[in-house]
Design a protein around this motif. Structure first.
Motif, short mmCIF file in Angstrom:
data_model
loop_
_atom_site.label_atom_id
_atom_site.label_comp_id
_atom_site.label_asym_id
_atom_site.label_seq_id
_atom_site.Cartn_x
_atom_site.Cartn_y
_atom_site.Cartn_z
N GLU A 212 0.25 7.18 -11.59
CA GLU A 212 1.40 7.23 -10.77
C GLU A 212 1.14 7.95 -9.40
O GLU A 212 1.75 7.41 -8.30
CB GLU A 212 2.65 8.05 -11.45
N VAL A 213 0.44 8.93 -9.45
CA VAL A 213 0.12 9.87 -8.17
C VAL A 213 -0.70 8.93 -7.37
O VAL A 213 -0.61 8.93 -6.01
CB VAL A 213 -0.34 11.09 -8.54
N LEU A 214 -1.71 8.29 -7.71
CA LEU A 214 -2.75 7.40 -7.03
C LEU A 214 -2.33 6.13 -6.55
O LEU A 214 -2.63 5.21 -5.75
CB LEU A 214 -3.91 7.47 -7.41
N GLY A 215 -1.09 5.60 -7.35
CA GLY A 215 -0.28 4.35 -6.94
C GLY A 215 -1.14 3.25 -7.32
O GLY A 215 -1.35 2.22 -6.93
N TYR A 216 -1.93 3.04 -8.52
CA TYR A 216 -2.69 1.96 -8.95
C TYR A 216 -2.12 1.47 -10.28
O TYR A 216 -1.52 2.47 -11.26
CB TYR A 216 -4.14 2.49 -9.34
N LEU B 32 -7.79 9.51 -2.19
CA LEU B 32 -7.14 8.49 -1.37
C LEU B 32 -6.36 7.98 -2.28
O LEU B 32 -6.74 7.15 -3.32
CB LEU B 32 -8.26 7.57 -0.65
N THR B 33 -4.92 7.64 -1.98
CA THR B 33 -4.03 6.73 -2.65
C THR B 33 -4.37 5.45 -2.34
O THR B 33 -4.86 5.14 -1.36
CB THR B 33 -2.62 7.15 -2.59
N ASN B 34 -3.63 4.33 -3.36
CA ASN B 34 -3.78 3.14 -2.81
C ASN B 34 -2.83 2.82 -1.80
O ASN B 34 -3.37 1.79 -1.21
CB ASN B 34 -3.16 2.54 -4.23
N GLU B 35 -1.89 3.43 -1.30
CA GLU B 35 -1.07 3.33 0.02
C GLU B 35 -1.89 3.79 1.05
O GLU B 35 -1.20 3.77 2.14
CB GLU B 35 0.16 4.07 -0.31
N GLY B 36 -2.86 4.53 0.99
CA GLY B 36 -3.48 4.82 2.11
C GLY B 36 -3.56 6.57 2.43
O GLY B 36 -4.25 6.95 3.22
N SER B 37 -2.63 7.14 1.76
CA SER B 37 -2.28 8.75 1.84
C SER B 37 -3.52 9.27 1.36
O SER B 37 -4.08 8.75 0.30
CB SER B 37 -1.21 9.06 1.69
N SER B 38 -3.72 10.68 1.91
CA SER B 38 -4.78 11.24 1.03
C SER B 38 -4.17 12.76 0.88
O SER B 38 -3.23 13.06 1.29
CB SER B 38 -5.99 11.48 1.90
N PHE B 39 -4.81 13.40 -0.26
CA PHE B 39 -4.73 14.85 -0.72
C PHE B 39 -5.76 15.46 -1.05
O PHE B 39 -6.83 14.90 -1.48
CB PHE B 39 -3.57 14.90 -1.56
N LEU B 40 -5.85 16.96 -0.88
CA LEU B 40 -7.23 17.73 -1.14
C LEU B 40 -6.86 18.13 -2.62
O LEU B 40 -5.93 18.50 -3.30
CB LEU B 40 -7.15 18.83 -0.27
#
Length: 642
Positions: free
Chosen positions: A411-415, A457-465
Motif C-alpha cells: 500500500e505504501v509503495l503502490g505496488y 522510491l514508490t511506484n508513483e515516483g515519490s520518495s521517502f527516507l
C-alpha cells in the motif's frame, strides 16, 4: 681542669693526632691506637716521628693533604674499604685542620672516625635475604636494584622470567640489555629523568615472552646516600596483565551493548538495565519515550514500583525463573500520561554469567495486540501476522530479490503482488543513492542485523527516507534470506546520531565516575579527573587511589575501601578531604557501589566536590549560633516597667 680535659680527649670515640708546624707528632690519643689494632694501620712509636714521612694508613697516602694543611687549608677525605681483623670492611673519614696561635700556624690536628661497616666476610656477602624477598614479593612481582649507571646489583622476583627470557646471570649486567629496543629506549629516558629530577617515576610497558604478551607497571625510585647524591636505583615491577585484559574485556562488553542499543533504537524498542536489587542503572531515550519518564525520574529506583508493575517479592521470583530460562517474558498493561492503556512486551535476561546485571528490552505492542484482536489472528501463522501488521515488512533472498511483502508494504509503495515479485530491492531505492553509495545484499552480515538509512522510491515516483533493518534468517534448511523492517523517517524529523551506550553515559556525566580494584583506578571519566585537577580520565588509569587523598584522611579512606572490598558493613556514601594534582585540598563526597566479574571485585565511585556545601553549612551553623546567643541573652537588652 686541664687534667680532666686531657682525659676526655684520650677517651673520646674518635682517633686524634696532633703535630707541630714541621710535622713532628706530639700527641696520639688512646682511640687512635685502638683503631690501629682493629684496622691495621701504623700506631707504634708515633710521638716524635714526622707525620710527613710515614704512611699512617695501609696503601694510602695523605701527604699532599698534610702539606696543604700546614699552609692553612683544612681537608676531609674518605678512606674506603679498610679491612678489619674479622674480615669485614669499613670506611674511614679523616679530617685535618691547622692549629693557629695569633694568626700563625703552629701545627695541625687529625681526627679519624670509622663511619660505616661496608661488608662482612665473603661468606656473609651471599644474600641471606629470603625473608626480605618474600616480603617484597607480597608487594611487587619483581625488584631490581642498579647503580646510577644502570648496572644491576640485585634482582629477584616471581615474574622475572616474564620480563626477560635470558638464562644468564643478570647481576652485573645493564638493565637495558634485558629488553627490546622500544622498552630499552623508554627505560633509558626514565632513568635519565629520575637522575635529573631526583624524584620517583611510574610508567608501563609490554613485553613478549614465549609467544605470550605481558603488561607491566614499573615504579622507579632513586636512593640517595648520606651526602645527598644518587647511590642506587630501585625498580619495582608489577605484572598487570590481568588488569589490562580485564579492562579490555569491559570495553568490549560495553561495545557489544552499544551495538544492541543501536538495533533497539532503530526498531523503536526501549532498553534499560537493572542491578541485582532491581534498581534502574541505565535508561535510554526510547525508554523515556515509551514510559514517559526521564532518567532523573527513575535512575537508582526499584523499577517494579517506579513503573507501578509489581513488588520486590515478584521480582525475586523473576530472578529464580531467569536461573532456569535465559529469557523471561511478560506483557505489561500501562496507563500513560494521557491515561490511555498501552501494552508492552518486556523481555528480561542476565547480561552475563555472573547474574549481577539484568537487561530489559521493552516493545510497545499495543497496535500489534489490537491488530490481532481485530483480525482474529489467534492461531494464525506467523506469515499472517506479518501480512497484517501496520509496519512495512518484506523478505529478500541473498541476491536481493524480493520474495515476500506484507499489505502495508504494497500500500505504501503502490505496488501489487505481481509487480513486486519482479523487483529486486535496489529497484525501490532512489537512483541518485547509487552515485555515491553501494548496495549489495550479498555483502551483508550473515549472523547479525544490518541497518541502513535508504531513500525509497514508490511506484508513483515519490520518495521517502526510511531506516531499513535487514535481519538474516534461515528457515527449512540452509537457504539464507533477510527479513526487512522498514521504518519511515518523517520529513520534519531529524535523525539523531546513534549514541554509544555506556561510554556516552560515562563521558557525559557531570559527576565524577571512576572504577577501582585492588586500590588502583581502572578507568575514570573526565569529570572525575577534573575534580582532582587532572586533564583527563586516562591520566588516572592505574593510579593509586590514596594518591588522591590528603594525608590526614588516608587511614580513614584505606580502612573504608578495605571493608568494602571484603564485603563488610560500610556506608554507601562518605566524605573526606581530597588532594588535587597541585597538592591543594578540597572536600569531596564518594557514593559507592560495587560489582564482581571474573571473580574480581570492582568498586564504582561517583564523586562530587562538596567544598561549597561545607562552606555554606559552616556559615549556617555560625549564623544559628549567633542568633541563639542573641535569644538566650535577650533579657539583658530589655527593661520592664511595672
Amino acid at each position: 681542669m686541664q687534667e680532666k680535659t686531657i682525659k676526655i680527649i684520650e677517651q673520646v670515640p674518635v682517633g686524634i693526632i696532633t703535630f707541630s708546624a714541621d710535622g713532628e707528632i706530639d700527641f696520639v690519643n688512646q682511640n687512635f691506637r685502638k683503631f690501629g689494632i682493629l684496622y691495621h694501620f701504623e700506631t707504634s712509636n708515633l710521638p716524635g716521628n714526622n707525620i710527613l714521612q710515614i704512611n699512617l694508613f695501609p696503601n694510602i697516602s695523605i701527604k699532599v693533604e698534610l702539606h696543604q694543611l700546614l699552609k692553612g687549608l683544612p681537608f676531609e677525605r674518605e678512606i674506603k674499604q679498610i679491612t678489619t681483623n674479622d674480615g669485614s670492611q669499613i670506611d674511614l673519614i679523616v679530617k685535618g685542620s691547622p692549629i693557629f696561635e695569633q694568626d700563625k700556624i703552629i701545627g695541625g690536628i687529625l681526627l679519624i672516625e670509622d663511619i660505616k661497616i661496608l661488608m662482612k666476610t665473603k661468606e656473609e656477602l651471599e644474600l641471606k635475604t629470603e625473608y626480605f624477598e618474600k616480603a617484597i614479593h607480597h608487594v611487587n612481582d619483581v625488584m631490581i636494584v642498579t647503580n646510577p649507571k644502570g648496572i644491576i646489583q640485585f634482582a629477584s622476583g616471581t615474574a622475572l622470567k616474564k620480563i626477560t627470557s635470558t638464562d644468564k646471570e643478570i647481576v652485573g649486567g645493564s638493565i637495558l640489555d634485558m629488553f627490546d629496543e622500544e622498552v630499552k629506549s623508554l627505560i633509558s629516558d626514565k632513568i635519565e629523568n629520575v637522575k635529573l629530577k631526583i624524584e620517583a617515576s611510574r610508567f608501563g610497558f609490554n613485553v613478549e615472552q614465549a609467544n605470550e604478551r605481558y603488561s607491566f607497571e614499573c615504579k622507579l625510585e632513586p636512593i640517595l646516600n648520606k651526602r645527598g647524591t644518587l647511590q642506587f636505583l630501585f625498580f619495582f615491577f608489577n605484572n598487570i596483565t590481568v588488569d589490562v585484559s580485564e579492562k579490555k574485556r569491559l570495553v568490549e562488553k560495553v561495545d557489544e551493548l552499544s551495538y544492541y542499543k543501536s538495533i533497539t533504537n532503530n526498531l523503536n524498542n526501549a532498553l534499560f538495565v537493572l542491578d541485582k536489587e532491581g534498581k534502574i542503572i541505565f535508561w535510554d531515550e526510547q525508554s523515556e519515550m515509551l514510559f514517559g519518564l526521564s532518567g532523573e525520574d527513575v535512575l537508582g529506583k526499584f523499577f517494579g514500583s517506579t513503573l507501578e508493575l509489581f513488588d520486590k517479592r515478584f521480582f525475586e521470583n523473576i530472578k529464580k525463573d531467569l536461573e532456569k530460562e535465559k529469557i523471561w517474558k511478560v506483557n505489561l498493561n500501562i496507563f500513560g500520561k494521557e491515561h490511555k492503556k498501552e501494552i508492552f512486551e518486556a523481555k528480561l535476561s542476565y547480561l552475563d554469567d555472573y547474574q549481577n546485571t539484568i537487561v530489559v528490552l521493552c516493545s510497545n505492542i499495543t497496535r500489534k495486540v489490537k491488530d490481532e484482536e481485530k483480525l482474529k489472528l489467534t492461531g494464525e501463522s506467523y506469515k499472517n501476522l506479518l501480512e497484517n501488521t501496520s509496519e512495512l515488512i518484506c523478505k529478500v533472498d541473498s541476491k536481493g530479490n524480493i520474495i515476500f511483502t506484507n499489505k502495508t508494504f504494497l500500500e505504501v509503495l503502490g505496488y501489487n503482488k505481481d509487480e513486486i515479485k519482479q523487483k529486486k530491492f535496489n529497484h525501490i531505492i532512489q537512483p541518485q543513492y547509487f552515485e555515491n553509495s553501494i548496495f549489495k545484499v550479498d555483502t551483508f552480515d550473515k549472523t547479525k542485523p544490518t541497518i541502513i538509512e535508504l531513500p525509497l522510491l514508490t511506484n508513483e515516483g515519490s520518495s521517502f527516507l526510511a531506516t531499513v533493518t535487514f535481519i538474516p534468517k534461515r528457515e527449512g534448511g540452509n537457504a539464507l534470506h533477510y527479513l526487512c523492517y522498514i521504518a519511515e523517517i518523517p520529513a520534519a524529523e531529524k535523525v539523531d546520531e546513534i549514541e554509544l551506550l555506556f561510554p556516552a553515559l560515562f563521558k557525559a556525566s557531570q559527576d565524577g565516575i571512576a572504577v577501582e580494584t585492588d586500590g588502583r583506578i581502572v578507568v575514570a571519566n573526565d569529570s572525575f579527573a577534573q575534580i582532582f585537577g587532572y586533564d583527563g580520565g586516562k591520566k588516572l588509569a592505574g593510579k593509586d587511589l590514596l594518591d588522591l587523598v590528603s594525608n590526614d584522611d588516608i587511614l580513614k579512606v584505606a580502612e573504608y575501601f578495605r571493608l568494602k572490598e571484603h564485603g563488610k558493613n560500610a556506608p554507601d556514601r562518605f566524605e573526606f578531604l581530597g588532594k588535587k594534582r597541585d597538592n591543594t585540598y578540597f572536600y569531596t563526597e564518594f557514593s559507592i557501589s560495587s560489582f564482581e566479574t571474573d571473580d574480581k571485585k570492582y568498586i564504582v565511585m561517583v564523586t562530587r566536590d562538596i567544598t561549597e556545601r561545607k562552606r555554606a553549612q559552616k556559615v549556617i551553623r555560625e549564623s544559628e549560633e549567633k542568633y541563639r546567643n542573641i535569644t538566650e541573652n535577650i533579657d539583658d537588652f530589655l527593661y520592664t516597667f511595672e
